[in-house]
Write an enzyme that holds these catalytic residues in place. Structure first.
Site, PDB file in Angstrom:
ATOM      1  CD  GLU A 229      -2.751   1.465   2.355  1.00  0.00           C
ATOM      2  OE1 GLU A 229      -2.560   0.787   3.377  1.00  0.00           O
ATOM      3  OE2 GLU A 229      -3.629   2.350   2.269  1.00  0.00           O
TER       4      GLU A 229
ATOM      5  CG  ASP B  55       9.288   9.286  -1.800  1.00  0.00           C
ATOM      6  OD1 ASP B  55       8.458   8.562  -2.391  1.00  0.00           O
ATOM      7  OD2 ASP B  55       9.710  10.351  -2.274  1.00  0.00           O
TER       8      ASP B  55
ATOM      9  CG  ASP C  66     -10.953  12.666  -3.511  1.00  0.00           C
ATOM     10  OD1 ASP C  66      -9.842  12.469  -4.061  1.00  0.00           O
ATOM     11  OD2 ASP C  66     -11.086  13.417  -2.524  1.00  0.00           O
TER      12      ASP C  66
ATOM     13  CD  GLU D 205       1.650   8.505   5.016  1.00  0.00           C
ATOM     14  OE1 GLU D 205       0.734   8.094   4.294  1.00  0.00           O
ATOM     15  OE2 GLU D 205       2.119   9.661   4.933  1.00  0.00           O
TER      16      GLU D 205
ATOM     17  CE  LYS E  63      -1.247  26.750  -7.911  1.00  0.00           C
ATOM     18  NZ  LYS E  63      -0.356  27.508  -7.058  1.00  0.00           N
TER      19      LYS E  63
ATOM     20  CG  ASP F  78      -1.165  14.045  -1.137  1.00  0.00           C
ATOM     21  OD1 ASP F  78      -2.175  14.089  -0.422  1.00  0.00           O
ATOM     22  OD2 ASP F  78      -0.069  13.621  -0.732  1.00  0.00           O
TER      23      ASP F  78
HETATM   24  C1  LIG Z   1      -4.760  12.037   0.792  1.00  0.00           C
HETATM   25  S1  LIG Z   1      -3.870  10.960   1.795  1.00  0.00           S
HETATM   26  C2  LIG Z   1      -4.760   9.414   1.639  1.00  0.00           C
HETATM   27  C3  LIG Z   1      -4.429   8.447   2.748  1.00  0.00           C
HETATM   28  C4  LIG Z   1      -5.078   7.061   2.648  1.00  0.00           C
HETATM   29  N1  LIG Z   1      -4.593   6.334   1.481  1.00  0.00           N
HETATM   30  C5  LIG Z   1      -6.578   7.144   2.618  1.00  0.00           C
HETATM   31  O1  LIG Z   1      -7.159   6.842   1.580  1.00  0.00           O
HETATM   32  O2  LIG Z   1      -7.164   7.510   3.646  1.00  0.00           O
HETATM   33  C6  LIG Z   1      -2.397  10.626   0.825  1.00  0.00           C
HETATM   34  C7  LIG Z   1      -1.292  10.024   1.683  1.00  0.00           C
HETATM   35  O3  LIG Z   1      -0.220   9.619   0.836  1.00  0.00           O
HETATM   36  C8  LIG Z   1       1.000   9.940   1.488  1.00  0.00           C
HETATM   37  N2  LIG Z   1       2.042  10.016   0.426  1.00  0.00           N
HETATM   38  C9  LIG Z   1       2.113  10.926  -0.592  1.00  0.00           C
HETATM   39  N3  LIG Z   1       3.186  10.680  -1.370  1.00  0.00           N
HETATM   40  C10 LIG Z   1       3.803   9.579  -0.833  1.00  0.00           C
HETATM   41  C11 LIG Z   1       4.965   8.847  -1.176  1.00  0.00           C
HETATM   42  N4  LIG Z   1       5.724   9.196  -2.229  1.00  0.00           N
HETATM   43  N5  LIG Z   1       5.315   7.789  -0.404  1.00  0.00           N
HETATM   44  C12 LIG Z   1       4.565   7.439   0.670  1.00  0.00           C
HETATM   45  N6  LIG Z   1       3.455   8.110   1.049  1.00  0.00           N
HETATM   46  C13 LIG Z   1       3.068   9.151   0.313  1.00  0.00           C
HETATM   47  C14 LIG Z   1       0.709  11.268   2.177  1.00  0.00           C
HETATM   48  O4  LIG Z   1       1.617  11.536   3.225  1.00  0.00           O
HETATM   49  C15 LIG Z   1      -0.716  11.012   2.683  1.00  0.00           C
HETATM   50  O5  LIG Z   1      -0.724  10.426   3.969  1.00  0.00           O
END
Ligand SMILES: C[S@@+](CC[C@H](N)C(=O)[O-])C[C@H]1O[C@@H](n2cnc3c(N)ncnc32)[C@H](O)[C@@H]1O
Length: 204
Positions: free
Chosen positions: A33, A85, A144, A58, A112, A108
């Protein structure tokens, strides 16, 4: 040898974690995940799929640590929470062609246009996920943001994924799916979610 996706410079010698040692039999169907956030999916998976194994990556330390603690308190050994990451960790954690599934839920959106290259499912990441999946392995992508979903479906099909719902089509909601933290909210409010279910073809 592992190569940097950007410039093909060698990064490290082949040296992967021993997932069989960590998860036992469940390592045969190892899943990843990416961006587990508050951990709703990982915790649901841990409970609902005790015979399968998930590595939840995460980048936010606080979230990763909270998930790790919850897994420990609840005694779930089939999910491992890692902080970092995923773009950098995934090629160091898993051999190519070994993952049964990769889950990316509500990444995320980077609204832009000039920031689109920061999106998780960009060309490099799409190719990386395809390589890490075993033949027939599943990419479960949920968002979404309709525009992100439409961009992603085109990119993922172009890179070589097979769309299990038919070219350009989104997947319907399956009540048997485990919801992520954010998704639970949307299921309660009725906010739309775009779902992609794609597979690494058995023959590329
Ligand atoms: C909008 S949240 C969604 C969290 C979860 N998947 C959910 O659906 O509730 C996006 C998550 O992805 C993490 N994230 C973004 N880029 C990432 C990366 N390159 N590696 C690991 N985590 C990442 C962010 O820190 C954030 O916690």
């Amino acid at each position: 040898m592992i190569f940097n996706l950007e410039d093909d410079a060698p990064l490290a010698l082949d040296h992967f974690p021993d997932w069989n040692h960590r998860f036992g039999e469940a390592a045969q169907g190892l899943e990843l995940e990416i961006g587990s956030g508050h951990g709703g999916y990982a915790l649901g998976f841990a409970k609902a799929r005790p015979g399968r194994a998930l590595v939840a990556v995460e980048q936010r330390k606080k979230f990763a640590e909270e998930l790790r603690q919850k897994l420990e308190v609840r005694g779930h050994a089939n999910v491992l929470a890692l902080q970092g990451d995923a773009r950098l960790l995934a090629p160091r954690l898993f051999r190519a062609g070994t993952l049964a599934a990769v889950h990316v839920h509500f990444p995320d959106p980077w609204w832009k246009r000039r920031h689109h290259r920061r999106r998780l499912v960009d060309d490099a990441m799409s190719g990386l996920i395809l390589r890490l999946l075993r033949p027939g392995g599943l990419l479960d992508f949920r968002t979404d943001v309709e525009r992100y979903a439409r961009d992603a479906i085109v990119r993922l099909e172009e890179v070589g994924f097979e769309n299990l719902c038919g070219e350009g089509a989104f997947a319907p909601h399956d009540p048997a799916e485990i919801p992520s933290t954010r998704e639970k909210r949307y299921l309660a409010t009725g906010q739309p979610v775009w779902r992609l279910r794609l597979a690494r073809p058995c023959v590329i």
